[in-house]
Each structure stands twice: as C-alpha cells, then as structure tokens.
Write a protein that holds these residues in place. Sequence first.
Motif, PDB file in Angstrom:
ATOM      1  N   LEU A  22     -41.468  67.102 -22.956  1.00 20.60           N
ATOM      2  CA  LEU A  22     -42.587  67.526 -22.931  1.00 20.60           C
ATOM      3  C   LEU A  22     -41.104  68.256 -21.974  1.00 20.60           C
ATOM      4  O   LEU A  22     -40.131  68.267 -21.203  1.00 20.60           O
ATOM      5  CB  LEU A  22     -42.938  67.834 -21.668  1.00 20.60           C
ATOM      6  N   LYS A  46     -43.694  74.662 -17.387  1.00 22.64           N
ATOM      7  CA  LYS A  46     -44.119  73.741 -17.783  1.00 22.64           C
ATOM      8  C   LYS A  46     -44.736  72.857 -16.484  1.00 22.64           C
ATOM      9  O   LYS A  46     -45.795  71.951 -17.278  1.00 22.64           O
ATOM     10  CB  LYS A  46     -42.195  73.007 -18.264  1.00 22.64           C
ATOM     11  N   TYR A  73     -47.851  70.645 -16.083  1.00 24.01           N
ATOM     12  CA  TYR A  73     -48.232  69.325 -16.069  1.00 24.01           C
ATOM     13  C   TYR A  73     -48.944  68.451 -15.219  1.00 24.01           C
ATOM     14  O   TYR A  73     -50.048  67.522 -15.065  1.00 24.01           O
ATOM     15  CB  TYR A  73     -46.744  68.345 -17.001  1.00 24.01           C
ATOM     16  N   ILE A 107     -44.865  60.929 -19.613  1.00 18.39           N
ATOM     17  CA  ILE A 107     -44.442  62.228 -19.925  1.00 18.39           C
ATOM     18  C   ILE A 107     -43.228  62.040 -19.332  1.00 18.39           C
ATOM     19  O   ILE A 107     -42.868  62.010 -18.274  1.00 18.39           O
ATOM     20  CB  ILE A 107     -45.510  64.162 -18.843  1.00 18.39           C
ATOM     21  N   GLU A 111     -40.318  64.639 -18.942  1.00 16.47           N
ATOM     22  CA  GLU A 111     -40.089  66.247 -18.298  1.00 16.47           C
ATOM     23  C   GLU A 111     -38.415  66.246 -18.504  1.00 16.47           C
ATOM     24  O   GLU A 111     -37.290  66.360 -17.339  1.00 16.47           O
ATOM     25  CB  GLU A 111     -40.091  66.764 -16.757  1.00 16.47           C
ATOM     26  N   VAL A 154     -43.356  68.070 -27.086  1.00 14.36           N
ATOM     27  CA  VAL A 154     -44.100  69.271 -27.023  1.00 14.36           C
ATOM     28  C   VAL A 154     -43.081  70.314 -26.975  1.00 14.36           C
ATOM     29  O   VAL A 154     -42.672  69.883 -25.058  1.00 14.36           O
ATOM     30  CB  VAL A 154     -45.848  68.918 -26.020  1.00 14.36           C
ATOM     31  N   ILE A 190     -42.560  73.787 -24.723  1.00 11.02           N
ATOM     32  CA  ILE A 190     -43.668  75.132 -23.947  1.00 11.02           C
ATOM     33  C   ILE A 190     -42.966  76.489 -24.276  1.00 11.02           C
ATOM     34  O   ILE A 190     -41.499  76.393 -23.738  1.00 11.02           O
ATOM     35  CB  ILE A 190     -43.714  75.390 -22.337  1.00 11.02           C
ATOM     36  N   TYR A 225     -39.632  69.375 -32.295  1.00 11.39           N
ATOM     37  CA  TYR A 225     -40.802  69.234 -31.129  1.00 11.39           C
ATOM     38  C   TYR A 225     -41.943  69.056 -32.225  1.00 11.39           C
ATOM     39  O   TYR A 225     -42.097  69.820 -33.079  1.00 11.39           O
ATOM     40  CB  TYR A 225     -41.375  69.834 -30.075  1.00 11.39           C
ATOM     41  N   LEU A 242     -52.651  71.577 -24.471  1.00 14.32           N
ATOM     42  CA  LEU A 242     -52.157  70.439 -23.729  1.00 14.32           C
ATOM     43  C   LEU A 242     -53.096  69.292 -23.238  1.00 14.32           C
ATOM     44  O   LEU A 242     -52.396  68.223 -24.200  1.00 14.32           O
ATOM     45  CB  LEU A 242     -51.497  71.094 -22.324  1.00 14.32           C
TER      46      LEU A 242
END
Length: 206
Positions: free
Chosen positions: A11, A19, A23, A100, A102, A121, A123, A163, A179
């Motif tokens: 992410l 973000k 999450y 995830i 980050e 992913v 954002i 991505y 998401l």
Amino acid sequence: MTKQKGNLFILSAPSGAGKSSLYKALLEADSNVRISVSHTTRAPRSGEEHGREYFFVDVDSFLDMIADNAFFEHAQVFDNYYGTSKQAIFDMLDQGLDVILEIDWQGARQVRELYPEAIGVFILPPSLSALEERLTGRGTDSEEVIARRMSKAVSEMSHYEEYEYVIINDDFEHALTQLKAVFAANRTRTSLIQEIHSELINDLLS
C-alpha cells in the motif's frame, strides 16, 4: 481442504492522501488483515510500544539482520534504519492472514523482486489542491515542510502505474469500499480456489 495462504499487499501513497486512515478502517472491518510492523533503529516516541508501532532495535542488531538477509526491504532515512522482516511476514501469510506493507514505490520494487505475487494498491488524492489542504489542515508542519511534501508527492504519484490497483480517495467511504473489495476479490482468484478446493472441483467435474 488445504489452508489458504494469505495475500501480501503493498500500500503506497503520497503523504496526505489518506492511506493510514484507510488501512486502519480496513483493519477494524476485516479481522483477516494485518499491518506489517517494521524494525527501526530510531528511539520510541511517547506512547509507542515495541512490537506495535515498530520493533525497536539497536544499530548493531539491525546491521546483523541485513547481513543475514532477514529483510524484504530496508532503507536508511537520515540517521535511522527501517526494514521489513521476512520471517514476520511469512509467519502471518502462513496463518492465512492478508498482510499490508505500508511502503513507498522504492520499497515496493524491492519487495516485488523477492515476492512477485505481492499485490500493489496505490492511493491517489482527488487533486493537488485537496492534497495541500489536507497537509495544511494537520497543523503540524511548516509551510516549508508542506512545500517539500508536495514536491515529493508529484514524484511519488508518477509511479502509480507500477501497481495493480489505484484508488482515488475523494469520498472516504467510497474509497474504503473499494479497498475492501480489492482484498475480498483477491481471496477468490482462480489459482487460490484451485489449490484449496481441489477436491470439490474434482467432484464437481467428475
């Protein structure tokens, strides 16, 4: 039935895109998702706990982990090191949990080299002006810092094509729904269903 292995998600987003809020809301809504906890050599800040925000280690320990090839990705930011432990990630994936990471686009590239199955992913904010408003609205950064973050944001956003998914965080609830859908959809990929429901599929096709 074979236990389903979890998916590894990357992410990424420029600072201020929302973000973290997304999450965190996903973690509350989906008990099968975890956020990766990184190792760092920086000192804990007030209220931070070892193993929750970060695994806090000394520089020698961190360098030993680098030598042991223990990280998915690692970087030095100013005087501190940050890294994502392979073992911690694999343990959660083996439990069937989605994890995830980050991280930024550079860290994402490092992870993909070691784990090509990782799902990215990105954002995006709805506009540059909205991004600047969000950064200003925090009330924590000077104008100089905000200008620097905005300049960096444009550079970061230029990598969105690397991505698999892109979510534009204009309306928060809509972005969160998207998401959640990405995570749910990736649990029903054909390759995964073939693996965990092979007996059922054989029975249905016999």
